[in-house]
Design a protein around this motif. Sequence first.
Motif, PDB file in Angstrom:
ATOM      1  N   GLN A   8       0.821  -1.205   0.000  1.00 42.98           N
ATOM      2  CA  GLN A   8       0.000   0.000   0.000  1.00 42.98           C
ATOM      3  C   GLN A   8       0.859   1.260   0.000  1.00 42.98           C
ATOM      4  O   GLN A   8       0.548   2.252  -0.673  1.00 42.98           O
ATOM      5  N   GLN A   9       1.968   1.234   0.750  1.00 44.34           N
ATOM      6  CA  GLN A   9       2.845   2.400   0.796  1.00 44.34           C
ATOM      7  C   GLN A   9       3.543   2.627  -0.539  1.00 44.34           C
ATOM      8  O   GLN A   9       3.720   3.772  -0.987  1.00 44.34           O
ATOM      9  N   GLN A  12       1.074   4.151  -2.811  1.00 47.16           N
ATOM     10  CA  GLN A  12       0.828   5.541  -2.421  1.00 47.16           C
ATOM     11  C   GLN A  12       1.900   6.471  -2.951  1.00 47.16           C
ATOM     12  O   GLN A  12       1.630   7.610  -3.346  1.00 47.16           O
TER      13      GLN A  12
END
Length: 263
Positions: A8-9, A12
């Motif tokens: 997810q990071q 992002q």
Amino acid sequence: MNSETIIQQIKQHKKQPHLDFRLKQQTETFTDTLFYTLFDSNTDVAQNLGLLAKQFDDLVTLACWETNKPCAKVWENYVAQLPIVLEALNLDAEAILNCDPASLSIQEVYMAYPGFYAIAIYRLAHVFYKKGFPMVPRLMTEYAHRQTGVDINPGATIGKSFFIDHATGVVIGETAIIKDHVKIYQGVTLGALFVAKSLKETKRHPTIESNVTIYANATILGGDTIIGKNCIIGGNAWITKSVPANSKVFHVPEIKIKTTPDA
């Protein structure tokens, strides 16, 4: 930190969600096919032109993000330019053969000279650049740069019978103009005197008139800088002002030799 959090990071922080590296890979494949079509005796020209058209369609899909640009129409005009480009490249090869005493045959020039390869890919990319085709011409010359150490921006304007000897470390900027029968050696830079984004639409790189020789590691900077015809620029020279025609420019270093007497 578990794997899902890491994923997810990464997502992002991905700033370019439409950065498709297939464009880079397929441009390199297209470049190889194009080079073989023009020069390899065992490659069928008619068959490869069909293959190139298909490869170009794939590049259009990946490169033309602006739908109002008529990218698909570029290919037909491009193919019509190939005989002209090939004629220019044959003159480049002859210039290398005639100028370099180490060249044993014209076949050696086409197959073993990195300078010729870099010039060839530049000339093939320059046609796309003039048509405004996005990204691909820069990827083509960067592919040649990676293989040869010669960095020629596809926007540069280069005349007939161009010779890069030894290649490696040569840099030719986007707005540089090189006239006919110019010879340059390894490490030469034709660059900008100032680097600022506001100068994008201005001529930032020098003009080299016909019959100029520029020796190794010379640096010539500035859009107003003109090297007059028939000049010889010596190795390691640093030039930011115009040089009159028929001049010789030399850098004279201070060399000191200290000899230690035998003990």
